[in-house]
Design a protein around this motif. Structure first.
Motif, PDB file in Angstrom:
ATOM      1  N   PRO A 145      -4.409   1.228   2.531  1.00 40.94           N
ATOM      2  CA  PRO A 145      -2.944   1.972   3.021  1.00 40.94           C
ATOM      3  C   PRO A 145      -1.986   1.389   2.283  1.00 40.94           C
ATOM      4  O   PRO A 145      -0.822   1.825   2.123  1.00 40.94           O
ATOM      5  CB  PRO A 145      -3.069   1.503   4.271  1.00 40.94           C
ATOM      6  N   GLU A 146      -2.214  -0.238   1.981  1.00 41.38           N
ATOM      7  CA  GLU A 146      -0.982  -0.978   1.366  1.00 41.38           C
ATOM      8  C   GLU A 146      -0.718  -0.141   0.011  1.00 41.38           C
ATOM      9  O   GLU A 146       0.572   0.022  -0.535  1.00 41.38           O
ATOM     10  CB  GLU A 146      -1.165  -2.206   1.271  1.00 41.38           C
ATOM     11  N   ASP A 147      -1.578   0.010  -0.697  1.00 39.78           N
ATOM     12  CA  ASP A 147      -1.337   0.691  -2.000  1.00 39.78           C
ATOM     13  C   ASP A 147      -1.020   1.932  -2.190  1.00 39.78           C
ATOM     14  O   ASP A 147      -0.123   2.425  -2.651  1.00 39.78           O
ATOM     15  CB  ASP A 147      -2.725   0.728  -2.785  1.00 39.78           C
ATOM     16  N   GLN A 148      -1.364   2.789  -0.980  1.00 40.66           N
ATOM     17  CA  GLN A 148      -0.671   4.050  -0.738  1.00 40.66           C
ATOM     18  C   GLN A 148       0.641   3.965  -0.228  1.00 40.66           C
ATOM     19  O   GLN A 148       1.490   4.816  -1.171  1.00 40.66           O
ATOM     20  CB  GLN A 148      -1.616   4.830   0.126  1.00 40.66           C
ATOM     21  N   GLN A 149       0.922   3.113   0.156  1.00 44.00           N
ATOM     22  CA  GLN A 149       2.480   2.893   0.751  1.00 44.00           C
ATOM     23  C   GLN A 149       3.399   2.421  -0.346  1.00 44.00           C
ATOM     24  O   GLN A 149       4.291   2.884  -0.556  1.00 44.00           O
ATOM     25  CB  GLN A 149       2.506   2.035   2.040  1.00 44.00           C
ATOM     26  N   ARG A 150       2.981   1.651  -1.402  1.00 40.52           N
ATOM     27  CA  ARG A 150       3.482   1.394  -2.613  1.00 40.52           C
ATOM     28  C   ARG A 150       4.079   2.392  -3.395  1.00 40.52           C
ATOM     29  O   ARG A 150       5.059   2.500  -4.080  1.00 40.52           O
ATOM     30  CB  ARG A 150       2.887   0.336  -3.163  1.00 40.52           C
ATOM     31  N   ARG A 151       2.936   3.412  -3.654  1.00 38.88           N
ATOM     32  CA  ARG A 151       3.048   4.385  -4.502  1.00 38.88           C
ATOM     33  C   ARG A 151       3.813   5.533  -3.849  1.00 38.88           C
ATOM     34  O   ARG A 151       4.635   6.376  -4.341  1.00 38.88           O
ATOM     35  CB  ARG A 151       1.591   4.812  -4.813  1.00 38.88           C
ATOM     36  N   PHE A 152       3.362   5.875  -2.692  1.00 43.20           N
ATOM     37  CA  PHE A 152       4.196   7.018  -1.835  1.00 43.20           C
ATOM     38  C   PHE A 152       4.600   6.545  -0.411  1.00 43.20           C
ATOM     39  O   PHE A 152       3.734   6.671   0.751  1.00 43.20           O
ATOM     40  CB  PHE A 152       2.926   8.009  -1.802  1.00 43.20           C
ATOM     41  N   GLY A 154       5.539   6.224   3.223  1.00 43.54           N
ATOM     42  CA  GLY A 154       5.498   7.073   4.372  1.00 43.54           C
ATOM     43  C   GLY A 154       4.283   8.184   4.365  1.00 43.54           C
ATOM     44  O   GLY A 154       3.777   8.507   5.421  1.00 43.54           O
ATOM     45  N   ASP A 155       3.335   7.949   3.365  1.00 45.47           N
ATOM     46  CA  ASP A 155       2.308   8.656   3.267  1.00 45.47           C
ATOM     47  C   ASP A 155       1.145   7.918   4.026  1.00 45.47           C
ATOM     48  O   ASP A 155       0.907   6.750   3.851  1.00 45.47           O
ATOM     49  CB  ASP A 155       1.647   8.996   1.898  1.00 45.47           C
ATOM     50  N   ARG A 156       0.295   8.605   4.923  1.00 40.88           N
ATOM     51  CA  ARG A 156      -0.638   7.769   5.620  1.00 40.88           C
ATOM     52  C   ARG A 156      -1.892   8.354   5.664  1.00 40.88           C
ATOM     53  O   ARG A 156      -2.965   7.851   6.519  1.00 40.88           O
ATOM     54  CB  ARG A 156      -0.347   7.973   7.439  1.00 40.88           C
ATOM     55  N   PHE A 157      -2.477   8.795   4.565  1.00 39.39           N
ATOM     56  CA  PHE A 157      -3.559   9.209   4.066  1.00 39.39           C
ATOM     57  C   PHE A 157      -4.707   8.177   4.130  1.00 39.39           C
ATOM     58  O   PHE A 157      -5.531   8.363   4.679  1.00 39.39           O
ATOM     59  CB  PHE A 157      -3.633   9.653   2.725  1.00 39.39           C
ATOM     60  N   PHE A 158      -4.508   7.049   3.946  1.00 34.00           N
ATOM     61  CA  PHE A 158      -5.756   6.069   3.649  1.00 34.00           C
ATOM     62  C   PHE A 158      -5.714   5.271   4.951  1.00 34.00           C
ATOM     63  O   PHE A 158      -6.457   4.084   5.123  1.00 34.00           O
ATOM     64  CB  PHE A 158      -5.468   5.039   2.680  1.00 34.00           C
ATOM     65  N   ASP A 159      -5.030   5.597   5.891  1.00 33.34           N
ATOM     66  CA  ASP A 159      -4.869   4.508   7.243  1.00 33.34           C
ATOM     67  C   ASP A 159      -6.005   4.667   8.044  1.00 33.34           C
ATOM     68  O   ASP A 159      -6.670   3.678   8.872  1.00 33.34           O
ATOM     69  CB  ASP A 159      -3.696   4.991   8.271  1.00 33.34           C
ATOM     70  N   LEU A 160      -7.057   5.779   7.994  1.00 33.07           N
ATOM     71  CA  LEU A 160      -8.302   5.955   8.578  1.00 33.07           C
ATOM     72  C   LEU A 160      -9.411   5.381   7.929  1.00 33.07           C
ATOM     73  O   LEU A 160     -10.680   5.405   8.333  1.00 33.07           O
ATOM     74  CB  LEU A 160      -8.383   7.273   9.228  1.00 33.07           C
ATOM     75  N   VAL A 161      -9.354   5.089   6.654  1.00 35.66           N
ATOM     76  CA  VAL A 161     -10.556   4.709   5.600  1.00 35.66           C
ATOM     77  C   VAL A 161     -11.539   3.667   6.142  1.00 35.66           C
ATOM     78  O   VAL A 161     -12.607   3.732   6.279  1.00 35.66           O
ATOM     79  CB  VAL A 161     -10.075   4.507   4.177  1.00 35.66           C
ATOM     80  N   GLN A 162     -10.468   2.340   6.543  1.00 28.81           N
ATOM     81  CA  GLN A 162     -11.138   1.431   7.222  1.00 28.81           C
ATOM     82  C   GLN A 162     -12.125   1.862   8.516  1.00 28.81           C
ATOM     83  O   GLN A 162     -13.148   1.236   8.904  1.00 28.81           O
ATOM     84  CB  GLN A 162     -10.466   0.022   7.365  1.00 28.81           C
ATOM     85  N   ALA A 163     -11.644   2.383   9.259  1.00 28.46           N
ATOM     86  CA  ALA A 163     -12.196   2.962  10.268  1.00 28.46           C
ATOM     87  C   ALA A 163     -13.427   3.845  10.054  1.00 28.46           C
ATOM     88  O   ALA A 163     -14.351   3.729  10.881  1.00 28.46           O
ATOM     89  CB  ALA A 163     -11.037   3.578  11.547  1.00 28.46           C
ATOM     90  N   ILE A 164     -13.493   4.654   9.314  1.00 25.97           N
ATOM     91  CA  ILE A 164     -14.488   5.731   9.031  1.00 25.97           C
ATOM     92  C   ILE A 164     -15.590   5.252   8.001  1.00 25.97           C
ATOM     93  O   ILE A 164     -16.732   5.768   7.873  1.00 25.97           O
ATOM     94  CB  ILE A 164     -14.052   7.025   8.681  1.00 25.97           C
ATOM     95  N   GLN A 165     -15.271   4.011   7.639  1.00 28.91           N
ATOM     96  CA  GLN A 165     -16.123   3.524   6.565  1.00 28.91           C
ATOM     97  C   GLN A 165     -17.443   3.093   7.125  1.00 28.91           C
ATOM     98  O   GLN A 165     -18.595   3.175   6.604  1.00 28.91           O
ATOM     99  CB  GLN A 165     -15.695   2.488   5.864  1.00 28.91           C
ATOM    100  N   ASN A 166     -17.589   2.521   8.272  1.00 31.84           N
ATOM    101  CA  ASN A 166     -18.697   1.818   8.916  1.00 31.84           C
ATOM    102  C   ASN A 166     -19.389   2.877  10.137  1.00 31.84           C
ATOM    103  O   ASN A 166     -20.098   2.451  10.817  1.00 31.84           O
ATOM    104  CB  ASN A 166     -18.490   0.519   9.430  1.00 31.84           C
ATOM    105  N   ARG A 167     -18.761   4.080  10.234  1.00 28.69           N
ATOM    106  CA  ARG A 167     -18.900   4.825  11.405  1.00 28.69           C
ATOM    107  C   ARG A 167     -20.271   5.640  11.055  1.00 28.69           C
ATOM    108  O   ARG A 167     -20.340   6.173   9.904  1.00 28.69           O
ATOM    109  CB  ARG A 167     -17.887   5.720  11.394  1.00 28.69           C
ATOM    110  N   GLU A 168     -21.113   5.537  11.977  1.00 27.03           N
ATOM    111  CA  GLU A 168     -22.279   6.515  12.101  1.00 27.03           C
ATOM    112  C   GLU A 168     -22.400   7.747  12.663  1.00 27.03           C
ATOM    113  O   GLU A 168     -22.133   7.674  13.969  1.00 27.03           O
ATOM    114  CB  GLU A 168     -23.451   5.611  12.612  1.00 27.03           C
TER     115      GLU A 168
END
Length: 173
Positions: A145-152, A154-168
């Protein structure tokens, strides 16, 4: 260069700078191709031979403008030119000086600029490297999310990546 009959070949150069595009061709007057108006530079525009500009021996290209006003050279030196796209087209001109067709001859990225502002012959030479050099460069971007915020901002696209990475999830039951 005359091709046959009343047709000639010419080069079109388009440099994309922050302050706007610079589009020139090796003729006189002005022509339009693909929505871009190219201004004739005649003999003042020359394109060098492709030569190596890096340790990897990938051929680069240089464009030289001669007979320039020293004020134009000074302005060119202040412009942010590195990493800007440059396209060289080979155009086929009809007998009236209009472009029949044009194809990309070389496409690259501006690398160096050398100027000679002597009163006798003021010149500016833009050295370029091919776009393929971009493939070997490393860009420090991670899908966080930090990299995405630097580039764009207000964009929240990667905010849920950490949450879904270990989800079964169970599919198909």
């Amino acid at each position: 260069m005359e091709v046959g009959g009343d047709r000639t070949l010419g080069l079109l150069v388009r440099c994309r700078f922050d302050s706007g595009d610079v589009a020139m061709f090796t003729g006189y007057g002005s022509v339009t191709w693909d929505g871009v108006t190219y201004v004739g530079a005649g003999q003042a525009l020359s394109i060098g031979e492709a030569g190596a500009t890096s340790e990897d021996d990938i051929p680069g290209l240089s464009i030289t403008l001669s007979g320039l006003d020293p004020e134009v050279i000074a302005r060119a030196e202040l412009e942010e030119f590195q990493r800007r796209r440059v396209t060289v087209l080979l155009g086929l001109f009809d007998g009236e000086g209009q472009i029949e067709t044009a194809d990309v001859l070389w496409e690259g990225i501006a690398d160096t600029m050398e100027s000679d502002d002597s009163p006798d012959a003021a010149t500016t030479t833009l050295g370029m490297e091919p776009r393929s050099m971009e493939l070997g460069r490393k860009y420090p971007f991670y899908y966080l999310p930090e990299d995405q915020q630097r580039r764009f901002p207000g964009d929240r696209f990667f905010d849920l990546v950490q949450a879904i990475q270990n989800r079964e999830d169970t599919w198909g039951r």
